[in-house]
Design a protein around this motif. Structure first.
Motif, PDB file in Angstrom:
ATOM      1  N   VAL A 189       0.822  -1.211   0.000  1.00 24.13           N
ATOM      2  CA  VAL A 189       0.000   0.000   0.000  1.00 24.13           C
ATOM      3  C   VAL A 189       0.855   1.261   0.000  1.00 24.13           C
ATOM      4  CG1 VAL A 189      -1.584   1.396   1.387  1.00 24.13           C
ATOM      5  CG2 VAL A 189      -2.071  -1.024   0.995  1.00 24.13           C
ATOM      6  N   LEU A 190       1.859   1.336   0.841  1.00 20.70           N
ATOM      7  CA  LEU A 190       2.669   2.562   0.942  1.00 20.70           C
ATOM      8  C   LEU A 190       3.423   2.811  -0.360  1.00 20.70           C
ATOM      9  CD1 LEU A 190       4.071   2.424   4.586  1.00 20.70           C
ATOM     10  CD2 LEU A 190       1.992   3.497   3.716  1.00 20.70           C
ATOM     11  N   GLU A 191       3.949   1.767  -0.948  1.00 17.25           N
ATOM     12  CA  GLU A 191       4.645   1.915  -2.227  1.00 17.25           C
ATOM     13  C   GLU A 191       3.694   2.406  -3.318  1.00 17.25           C
ATOM     14  OE1 GLU A 191       6.781  -0.961  -5.579  1.00 17.25           O
ATOM     15  OE2 GLU A 191       6.371  -1.728  -3.565  1.00 17.25           O
ATOM     16  N   ASN A 192       2.492   1.814  -3.368  1.00 18.37           N
ATOM     17  CA  ASN A 192       1.514   2.229  -4.375  1.00 18.37           C
ATOM     18  C   ASN A 192       1.015   3.646  -4.124  1.00 18.37           C
ATOM     19  OD1 ASN A 192       1.709  -0.241  -5.629  1.00 18.37           O
ATOM     20  ND2 ASN A 192      -0.117  -1.096  -4.661  1.00 18.37           N
ATOM     21  N   HIS A 193       0.890   4.021  -2.840  1.00 18.33           N
ATOM     22  CA  HIS A 193       0.433   5.370  -2.515  1.00 18.33           C
ATOM     23  C   HIS A 193       1.480   6.409  -2.936  1.00 18.33           C
ATOM     24  CE1 HIS A 193      -1.977   7.933   0.614  1.00 18.33           C
ATOM     25  NE2 HIS A 193      -2.192   8.290  -0.628  1.00 18.33           N
ATOM     26  N   ALA A 194       2.735   6.106  -2.704  1.00 21.01           N
ATOM     27  CA  ALA A 194       3.807   7.019  -3.127  1.00 21.01           C
ATOM     28  C   ALA A 194       3.820   7.160  -4.647  1.00 21.01           C
ATOM     29  CB  ALA A 194       5.159   6.499  -2.635  1.00 21.01           C
ATOM     30  N   ARG A 195       3.573   6.055  -5.356  1.00 19.34           N
ATOM     31  CA  ARG A 195       3.517   6.104  -6.820  1.00 19.34           C
ATOM     32  C   ARG A 195       2.343   6.962  -7.285  1.00 19.34           C
ATOM     33  NH1 ARG A 195       2.564   0.454  -9.645  1.00 19.34           N
ATOM     34  NH2 ARG A 195       0.540   0.803  -8.614  1.00 19.34           N
ATOM     35  N   LEU A 196       1.202   6.857  -6.577  1.00 16.47           N
ATOM     36  CA  LEU A 196       0.045   7.683  -6.909  1.00 16.47           C
ATOM     37  C   LEU A 196       0.360   9.160  -6.727  1.00 16.47           C
ATOM     38  CD1 LEU A 196      -2.977   8.049  -7.582  1.00 16.47           C
ATOM     39  CD2 LEU A 196      -3.481   7.622  -5.163  1.00 16.47           C
ATOM     40  N   HIS A 197       1.058   9.512  -5.656  1.00 20.03           N
ATOM     41  CA  HIS A 197       1.438  10.910  -5.426  1.00 20.03           C
ATOM     42  C   HIS A 197       2.359  11.412  -6.537  1.00 20.03           C
ATOM     43  CE1 HIS A 197       0.570  10.406  -0.851  1.00 20.03           C
ATOM     44  NE2 HIS A 197      -0.505  10.705  -1.535  1.00 20.03           N
ATOM     45  N   GLN A 198       3.297  10.599  -6.960  1.00 17.94           N
ATOM     46  CA  GLN A 198       4.208  10.990  -8.031  1.00 17.94           C
ATOM     47  C   GLN A 198       3.449  11.199  -9.338  1.00 17.94           C
ATOM     48  OE1 GLN A 198       7.256  12.008  -8.007  1.00 17.94           O
ATOM     49  NE2 GLN A 198       7.356  12.215 -10.252  1.00 17.94           N
ATOM     50  N   ARG A 199       2.517  10.315  -9.624  1.00 18.32           N
ATOM     51  CA  ARG A 199       1.722  10.464 -10.841  1.00 18.32           C
ATOM     52  C   ARG A 199       0.916  11.754 -10.811  1.00 18.32           C
ATOM     53  NH1 ARG A 199      -0.410   4.138 -11.241  1.00 18.32           N
ATOM     54  NH2 ARG A 199       1.397   3.336 -12.410  1.00 18.32           N
ATOM     55  N   ASN A 200       0.365  12.105  -9.652  1.00 22.65           N
ATOM     56  CA  ASN A 200      -0.388  13.353  -9.538  1.00 22.65           C
ATOM     57  C   ASN A 200       0.499  14.565  -9.774  1.00 22.65           C
ATOM     58  OD1 ASN A 200      -3.449  13.498  -8.363  1.00 22.65           O
ATOM     59  ND2 ASN A 200      -2.510  11.526  -7.886  1.00 22.65           N
ATOM     60  N   ARG A 201       1.726  14.517  -9.279  1.00 28.73           N
ATOM     61  CA  ARG A 201       2.650  15.637  -9.511  1.00 28.73           C
ATOM     62  C   ARG A 201       2.947  15.779 -11.004  1.00 28.73           C
ATOM     63  NH1 ARG A 201       4.777  13.868  -4.397  1.00 28.73           N
ATOM     64  NH2 ARG A 201       6.129  12.337  -5.407  1.00 28.73           N
ATOM     65  N   GLU A 202       3.146  14.675 -11.680  1.00 29.52           N
ATOM     66  CA  GLU A 202       3.443  14.725 -13.112  1.00 29.52           C
ATOM     67  C   GLU A 202       2.235  15.188 -13.922  1.00 29.52           C
ATOM     68  OE1 GLU A 202       4.867  10.847 -14.102  1.00 29.52           O
ATOM     69  OE2 GLU A 202       6.636  10.996 -12.800  1.00 29.52           O
ATOM     70  N   ILE A 203       1.048  14.748 -13.515  1.00 27.05           N
ATOM     71  CA  ILE A 203      -0.171  15.184 -14.214  1.00 27.05           C
ATOM     72  C   ILE A 203      -0.388  16.680 -14.014  1.00 27.05           C
ATOM     73  CG2 ILE A 203      -2.687  14.969 -14.258  1.00 27.05           C
ATOM     74  CD1 ILE A 203      -2.281  11.983 -13.576  1.00 27.05           C
TER      75      ILE A 203
END
Length: 559
Positions: free
Chosen positions: A201-215
């Motif tokens: 979960v924590l790894e996937n959540h960090a990836r989600l945050h990174q994707r939001n920054r890029e978007i």
């Protein structure tokens, strides 16, 4: 080659999805998102596109997620409150992501013209940390839909497109591609690991945050946002609010700086700060909660910028309801110092017809049913029952001449509400009026609970042949699908009789003579009783033929 047509918002979104090569559309009926589903039925054939009215929004979303993981582009269409029902899989799909493109079309209802609330789905998009786009014209709806599928595949995230009813019905010119449907398919990834559990979960959540920054960085340069600088006072308008601003001719009336926002979440902060940094004050126009107004206040505070923010929170715009032209004119007048009346004053005279303002339709089977129930109470002298109902036609019991309805909340709630009222020890018989579509939606769960705990209530399952209030879309109990094709029907009676319920009867709502003794027994006995009341909606017959496919829809066509 491009062709120009005059399309509604519904039609433009449907064309955008169609030309994106999607393979599956799932939905549960609800305005305004159902309109796009209906348009796709007309555009496509069963061999090209699978379209399914699902038992509820959660099931609709889960089917779309599965198909997207298996490599097919999918779209889910639900109204605002339907997003609540689907929230459980939403809060996992954001972490796990998607494979093929997946778009969620969410229809909000500012002003509650046909809903039990006027919730704003932008908050749920932010809560789920998913991108949300909001079109301001049919052209933008078409372009956004095509872009949303591409964005979804590049960032492996579902993308939300938000609309409101006035957008779905509004018409305008739209240039669309003149091209046949070509499915976009990716190799299936279903055999891979699409699992969310404590170890990732924590790894996937960090990836989600990174994707939001890029978007957000991509949104900073998006053509769906437009800036026009003219002075120290400005207006930021998003989606349908911008459409109304332009339609009323107000966007160019005053010397104001303007920011048209189409990429609502995540916010294009760099672009917005460039706009705001040159202003003394800004008016935020949005439907319908002060979502952007709050976001701007936080952004300005963090950057140390002293810009006055006006909007719904500050009182310059009415706090509740859909934006009307008079609201916009008053807010702009105050911004430029025209001394217009206070927000909320002078907005009269602009009205729309609300759903459920009228009683039952002529020939509705509910009329003889509830007339018989009322006659039984008068003839026997028993107290009028406490009646709970789900959203749907039964809500009209609240209107003359019946005025019998006591509680109504949300889909599938009537049975649970009735059980709770009964547990409180009321003396009156408690009756739950649950529609057939609502029974399959979530009422079936409540009935199983009532049977397990032997609730002392009468459940009326009102089977009129479909989701009548939203257009008689089929449910699992109907022998037809979204295209009117014959399909196996799930029998409500067999489901109910599989539960530990002693009193189960089936009646014809139009046959009051035969129904009254059964209704009388159910109203005067104690314990759990279920009556499946059947009677076809008078609006159903014209729909039995099923919708016909149309190659081109719209007003006018130019090569």
């Amino acid at each position: 080659m491009m062709i120009e047509m005059v399309l509604s918002g519904d039609q433009a979104l449907a064309y955008g999805a169609w030309h994106s090569g999607l393979s599956l559309v799932t939905s549960y009926p609800g305005s305004p998102s159902s309109g796009t589903v209906k348009e796709l039925v007309k555009l496509s054939s069963p061999e090209e596109l699978t379209i399914e009215w699902s038992a509820n929004e959660k099931v609709a979303l889960e089917k779309a997620i599965g198909a997207a993981i298996a490599g097919r582009r999918t779209m889910v269409c639900v109204k605002s409150v339907g997003m609540n029902v689907a929230l459980d899989p939403i809060m996992v799909s954001n972490l796990i992501g998607t494979h093929a493109g997946m778009v969620w079309l969410i229809g909000d209802d500012p002003g509650a013209w046909g809903s039990q609330n006027e919730q704003d789905s932008r908050f749920l998009a932010a809560f789920a940390e998913l991108p949300l786009l909001e079109p301001s014209s049919p052209q933008e709806g078409y372009d956004m839909m095509r872009y949303a599928f591409q964005l979804s595949e590049r960032f492996h995230l579902p993308v939300i497109i938000r609309e409101i009813y006035s957008y779905s019905q509004g018409k305008g010119p739209c240039r669309i591609a003149e091209e046949p449907w070509r499915p976009v398919t990716l190799p299936s990834a279903a055999a891979e690991r699409w699992i969310s559990y404590p170890l990732n979960v924590l790894e996937n959540h960090a990836r989600l945050h990174q994707r939001n920054r890029e978007i957000a960085q991509e949104f900073d340069a998006s053509p769906f946002n437009r800036v026009d600088r003219k002075g120290g006072k400005g207006v930021l308008a998003a989606g349908s609010a911008w459409q109304k601003l332009e339609s009323a001719g107000l966007a160019s009336r005053y010397p104001l700086s303007l920011y048209k926002l189409g990429t609502v979440h995540p916010l294009p902060q760099t672009s917005l700060l460039g706009f705001l940094s040159l202003l003394e004050e800004v008016l935020v126009l949005e439907e319908n909660e002060p979502f952007l107004e709050r976001e701007l206040r936080v952004l300005l505070h963090d950057q140390g910028l002293r810009v006055r923010v006006r909007g719904r929170l500050s009182g310059e715009v009415r706090r509740e309801g859909e934006l009307l032209p008079s609201d916009l004119e008053e807010a702009l007048g105050r911004l430029v110092g025209k001394g217009i009346a206070k927000a909320g004053e002078g907005s009269g005279g602009e009205t729309k017809t609300r759903a459920l303002e009228k009683g039952f339709c002529e020939g509705c089977p509910y009329i003889p049913l509830f007339q018989a129930m009322r006659e039984i109470c008068r003839e026997t002298g028993i107290a009028d029952p406490i009646i709970t109902a789900d959203p749907g036609c039964a809500v009209r019991l609240n209107l003359p001449p019946f005025q019998m309805l006591n509680l109504k909340f949300c889909m599938g709630a009537s049975i649970g509400l009735a059980a709770g009222v009964s547990r409180a020890g009321v003396k009156e018989r408690v009756v739950a009026a649950c529609g057939d579509s609502s029974f399959f939606h979530t009422g079936i769960n409540a009935l199983a609970d009532a049977a397990h705990h032997q609730a002392d209530i009468l459940v009326l399952i009102l089977d009129n042949g479909g989701a009548a209030l939203t257009g008689l879309q089929p449910h699992p109990g109907n022998p037809r699908n979204a295209r009117g094709e014959r399909t196996p029907a799930v029998e409500i009676e067999r489901i109910v009789r599989a539960m530990p319920i002693d009193f189960v009867q089936v009646i014809d709502m139009f046959d009051s003579k035969a129904s009254k003794p059964i209704l009388k027994e159910a109203l005067t006995r104690r314990g759990l009783a279920v009556i499946i009341a059947k009677g076809e909606c008078p609006l159903l017959a014209p729909l039995e033929r099923g919708p016909q496919r149309k190659e081109v829809r719209g007003e006018g066509r130019k090569g």
